[in-house]
Design an enzyme around this catalytic site. Structure first.
Site, PDB file in Angstrom:
ATOM      1  N   CYS A  58       0.835  -1.208   0.000  1.00 55.40           N
ATOM      2  CA  CYS A  58       0.000   0.000   0.000  1.00 55.40           C
ATOM      3  C   CYS A  58       0.873   1.263   0.000  1.00 55.40           C
ATOM      4  O   CYS A  58       1.842   1.360   0.755  1.00 55.40           O
ATOM      5  CB  CYS A  58      -0.913  -0.009   1.224  1.00 55.40           C
ATOM      6  SG  CYS A  58      -2.038   1.401   1.237  1.00 55.40           S
ATOM      7  N   CYS A  65       0.403   0.258  10.250  1.00 52.24           N
ATOM      8  CA  CYS A  65      -0.097  -0.777   9.334  1.00 52.24           C
ATOM      9  C   CYS A  65       0.997  -1.657   8.732  1.00 52.24           C
ATOM     10  O   CYS A  65       1.941  -1.159   8.100  1.00 52.24           O
ATOM     11  CB  CYS A  65      -0.900  -0.123   8.212  1.00 52.24           C
ATOM     12  SG  CYS A  65      -1.689  -1.373   7.165  1.00 52.24           S
ATOM     13  N   CYS A 102     -16.634  -9.047   5.655  1.00 55.82           N
ATOM     14  CA  CYS A 102     -15.986  -7.766   5.380  1.00 55.82           C
ATOM     15  C   CYS A 102     -14.724  -7.984   4.556  1.00 55.82           C
ATOM     16  O   CYS A 102     -13.856  -8.758   4.956  1.00 55.82           O
ATOM     17  CB  CYS A 102     -15.558  -7.095   6.686  1.00 55.82           C
ATOM     18  SG  CYS A 102     -16.866  -6.997   7.898  1.00 55.82           S
ATOM     19  N   CYS A 194     -19.349   2.440   8.726  1.00 55.73           N
ATOM     20  CA  CYS A 194     -18.587   1.756   9.774  1.00 55.73           C
ATOM     21  C   CYS A 194     -17.317   2.564   9.949  1.00 55.73           C
ATOM     22  O   CYS A 194     -16.484   2.623   9.036  1.00 55.73           O
ATOM     23  CB  CYS A 194     -18.272   0.326   9.334  1.00 55.73           C
ATOM     24  SG  CYS A 194     -17.137  -0.530  10.464  1.00 55.73           S
ATOM     25  N   ARG A 266     -17.870  -2.348  17.907  1.00 55.55           N
ATOM     26  CA  ARG A 266     -17.185  -3.624  17.612  1.00 55.55           C
ATOM     27  C   ARG A 266     -15.846  -3.686  18.333  1.00 55.55           C
ATOM     28  O   ARG A 266     -14.988  -2.813  18.143  1.00 55.55           O
ATOM     29  CB  ARG A 266     -16.981  -3.779  16.091  1.00 55.55           C
ATOM     30  CG  ARG A 266     -16.319  -5.101  15.699  1.00 55.55           C
ATOM     31  CD  ARG A 266     -16.402  -5.375  14.204  1.00 55.55           C
ATOM     32  NE  ARG A 266     -17.775  -5.264  13.749  1.00 55.55           N
ATOM     33  CZ  ARG A 266     -18.227  -4.321  12.920  1.00 55.55           C
ATOM     34  NH1 ARG A 266     -17.391  -3.444  12.400  1.00 55.55           N
ATOM     35  NH2 ARG A 266     -19.497  -4.271  12.585  1.00 55.55           N
TER      36      ARG A 266
END
Ligand code: SAM
Ligand code: DTB
Ligand code: SF4
Length: 323
Positions: A58, A65, A102, A194, A266
């Site tokens: 990415c 990350c 998801c 979300c 969540r």
């Protein structure tokens, strides 16, 4: 409206949220629990399974990350999965008891073309199996959101990650306002939102609640609010930070529950390192959804057997789809 069923508010302030977050733990949990019981079915937990459909490489520099090409985590850039493989995984998730599937991609943003066309097909396939479908693909424009809506997408995940001030020290390749613009595009298309964030990245309690204030000022509130504890991946700049404690996570979950009474909260990344009792206290204090399956996107999660046993021990059951 009553104390346990307060009206939904969109005018929260940071001092007010901080006072909630920092109050004595048992008072905080009592208040959150009352609101939770007034708004949500008792003892039910939504089970969502994650799958990374495009992993690694990415271009963004998100400090947390493992998939950022700016860090040396050993995570390779893989090619995008085929639709059939994704639908196979979705079928296995459904058999194991998940109700939401998801799909995540390590993209900065959605680009029109064959890769996005493939995601659209994945969404259609997942919907045809009777599962709720969610994707997280980075930034998105109005037209792309409309295409996902037409494919049947239920929810789009796009996290604010932290408060506005702390954000600048975590990500430099896109702005907080870029994130908010994508959330507006998702909302405009009629897809549920979300959005949540991560604790344990070196931020203050004020930064944590600043993020909740941003989310709670959205009208309507995000339908789902993922609260992640940082998964400290070697090779990322945040790898050596101390782990989040159970109490910190309970405080964040309970504060989110109080500020966004009707949303799903969540209990997301970070459960693999969290003792069972701390996970249950989060569920008691207002979390009503978890990621279910032995992997998050690239890092481990408790396995389905482990989670099924955890829920059974506590007398909790999986919640059927609400959408
Ligand atoms: N690339 C897209 C984006 O960033 O919007 C979608 C995938 S991205 C991996 C989804 C979210 O995962 C991030 O916004 C972040 O909140 C969460 N995440 C990523 N790495 C994490 C980590 N090490 N610990 C906890 N949460 C993490
Ligand atoms: C969210 O808030 N957490 C999930 C999901 N949304 C996409 C991702 C967690 C990722 C944890 C690190 C990894 O497994 O790569
Ligand atoms: Fe890329 Fe998303 Fe990871 Fe940031 S969080 S590096 S945008 S995959």
């Amino acid at each position: 409206m009553t104390a346990t069923h307060p009206a939904l508010r969109h005018d929260w302030t940071i001092p007010e949220a901080l006072a909630i977050h920092d109050q004595p733990l048992f008072e905080l949990v009592d208040r959150a629990r009352g609101i939770h019981r007034a708004r949500h079915p008792e003892g039910k937990v939504q089970l969502c399974t994650l799958l990374s459909v495009k992993t690694g490489g990415c271009p963004e520099d998100c400090a947390y990350c493992p998939q950022s090409s700016h860090h040396s985590t050993g995570q390779k850039s893989e090619k995008m999965l085929d639709v059939d493989d994704v639908l196979g995984a979705a079928a296995r998730a459904k058999d194991a008891g998940a109700t939401r599937f998801c799909m995540g991609a390590a993209w900065r943003e959605v680009k029109d073309g064959p890769a996005f066309d493939r995601v659209v097909d994945m969404v259609k396939g997942v919907k045809s199996m009777g599962l709720e479908a969610c994707v997280t693909l980075g930034m998105l424009d109005e037209g792309q959101a409309a295409r996902l809506k037409a494919a049947g997408l239920d929810a789009y995940n796009h996290n604010l990650d932290t408060g506005r001030d702390a954000y600048k020290s975590i990500i430099t390749t896109r702005t907080y306002d870029d994130r908010l613009a994508t959330l507006r595009n998702v909302r405009k298309a009629g897809i549920t939102v979300c959005s949540g964030g991560i604790i344990g990245m070196g931020e203050s309690n004020e930064d944590r609640v600043a993020m909740l204030v941003e989310l709670a000022r959205l009208e309507p509130h995000p339908e789902s609010v993922p609260v992640n504890a940082l998964v400290r991946v070697p090779g990322t700049p945040l790898a050596e930070l101390p782990p989040v404690t159970g109490v910190e996570l309970v405080r964040m979950v309970a504060t989110a529950r109080i500020m966004m009474p009707a949303s799903r909260v969540r209990l997301s990344a970070g459960r693999a390192e969290l003792p069972e009792e701390a996970q249950l206290l989060c569920l008691y204090a207002g979390a009503n959804s978890i990621f279910y399956g032995d992997k998050l996107l690239t890092t481990p999660n408790p396995g389905p057997n482990e989670d099924a046993a955890l829920l059974a021990r506590a007398g909790l059951v999986a919640e059927p789809p609400r959408l």
